[in-house]
Motif scaffolding. Sequence first.
Motif, mmCIF file in Angstrom:
data_model
loop_
_atom_site.group_PDB
_atom_site.id
_atom_site.type_symbol
_atom_site.label_atom_id
_atom_site.label_comp_id
_atom_site.label_asym_id
_atom_site.label_seq_id
_atom_site.Cartn_x
_atom_site.Cartn_y
_atom_site.Cartn_z
ATOM 1 N N PRO A 1 -33.426 56.432 -12.003
ATOM 2 C CA PRO A 1 -34.844 56.635 -12.308
ATOM 3 C C PRO A 1 -35.667 56.685 -11.015
ATOM 4 C CG PRO A 1 -33.911 54.988 -13.756
ATOM 5 C CD PRO A 1 -32.870 55.272 -12.710
ATOM 6 N N ASN B 1 -31.174 67.932 -13.830
ATOM 7 C CA ASN B 1 -30.566 66.760 -14.463
ATOM 8 C C ASN B 1 -29.511 66.096 -13.589
ATOM 9 O OD1 ASN B 1 -32.095 67.161 -16.810
ATOM 10 N ND2 ASN B 1 -30.570 68.563 -17.636
ATOM 11 N N THR C 1 -41.577 56.490 -19.014
ATOM 12 C CA THR C 1 -41.343 55.375 -18.097
ATOM 13 C C THR C 1 -41.472 55.801 -16.636
ATOM 14 O OG1 THR C 1 -38.957 55.788 -18.095
ATOM 15 C CG2 THR C 1 -39.816 54.236 -19.738
ATOM 16 N N ASP C 2 -41.288 57.069 -16.369
ATOM 17 C CA ASP C 2 -41.409 57.554 -14.992
ATOM 18 C C ASP C 2 -41.561 59.067 -15.016
ATOM 19 O OD1 ASP C 2 -41.580 57.547 -12.282
ATOM 20 O OD2 ASP C 2 -39.497 57.000 -11.899
ATOM 21 N N ARG C 3 -42.282 59.576 -14.043
ATOM 22 C CA ARG C 3 -42.459 61.029 -13.886
ATOM 23 C C ARG C 3 -42.411 61.327 -12.395
ATOM 24 N NH1 ARG C 3 -45.944 65.644 -15.962
ATOM 25 N NH2 ARG C 3 -46.455 66.816 -14.092
ATOM 26 N N TRP D 1 -38.716 60.622 -17.314
ATOM 27 C CA TRP D 1 -37.860 59.673 -18.019
ATOM 28 C C TRP D 1 -38.642 59.049 -19.161
ATOM 29 C CZ3 TRP D 1 -37.216 60.546 -12.877
ATOM 30 C CH2 TRP D 1 -35.901 60.756 -12.432
ATOM 31 N N THR D 2 -37.986 58.887 -20.299
ATOM 32 C CA THR D 2 -38.649 58.309 -21.468
ATOM 33 C C THR D 2 -37.827 57.152 -22.028
ATOM 34 O OG1 THR D 2 -37.559 59.855 -22.987
ATOM 35 C CG2 THR D 2 -39.708 60.520 -22.071
ATOM 36 N N ASP D 3 -38.512 56.325 -22.805
ATOM 37 C CA ASP D 3 -37.857 55.213 -23.484
ATOM 38 C C ASP D 3 -38.612 54.970 -24.781
ATOM 39 O OD1 ASP D 3 -36.200 53.139 -24.054
ATOM 40 O OD2 ASP D 3 -36.517 52.054 -22.176
ATOM 41 N N LYS E 1 -30.713 62.589 -13.091
ATOM 42 C CA LYS E 1 -30.746 61.879 -14.375
ATOM 43 C C LYS E 1 -29.337 61.593 -14.882
ATOM 44 C CE LYS E 1 -33.726 64.880 -15.987
ATOM 45 N NZ LYS E 1 -34.563 65.643 -16.927
ATOM 46 N N ASN F 1 -28.244 58.594 -13.447
ATOM 47 C CA ASN F 1 -29.039 57.443 -13.879
ATOM 48 C C ASN F 1 -29.762 56.751 -12.722
ATOM 49 O OD1 ASN F 1 -30.141 55.728 -15.790
ATOM 50 N ND2 ASN F 1 -28.483 54.235 -15.607
#
Length: 206
Positions: A96, A88, A142-144, A130-132, A91, A94
């Motif tokens: 992405p 993390n 949204t991204d992996r 990442w999720t939204d 993350k 921030n």
Amino acid sequence: MKKVLYIAASLFVFMTILSCSKEDIEGTAMESMAGQWYCTIDAVDNDGITIKNGEDYFGLEGRTIVLTYNVAANNSSQMWVNIMGVGNFAKDYNYPGYPDYDFCSIVNCNQEALTFSSTEAANIAEPVIWTDEDEDGNVVITDRVDPMPVSIEGKILKGAGRQNNGSPADSIIMYVIYKDDPWYPDDGYAKYKISGVRYSGLAEND
């Protein structure tokens, strides 16, 4: 007399069972190098010297846990190196598309020298996802980013470290390079140094 013989025979049977039990308990093939370690991560140059602002690079205050343990085949020439607690990082900042720095990889070992290494080893740590939420409130990815392969070179030093209470402890040191590391070379380092001491089990050393 019969009572004495009975007691002697009983003791013999008990000691035989105890002896067999001890012989049946065996350590793993990587017992000499396996363990749990409390480590710090520093950013260093090619000579292993910490760069400016590179000490405790991820701000973890020396609490990163590293595990070393045998592979499923339990052979004497390989082990897993598993670093926990760095996850993390990206993350939290921030970014992405940037991975975290967890890794779990197999390294080749020389037990006589207590050294281990790998070159761009596969990394089976969990991917960064990442999720939204879309307009309907559904969670969407949204991204992996899959974990980066790692090159590792390390050594275990028997009794070379010190616990918080001053007692001697085994120490570990390894240098790690992540393939496609997004922070390199802009931050001025060449690799990461992960170093620390074996977990003692005593609260005063935590």
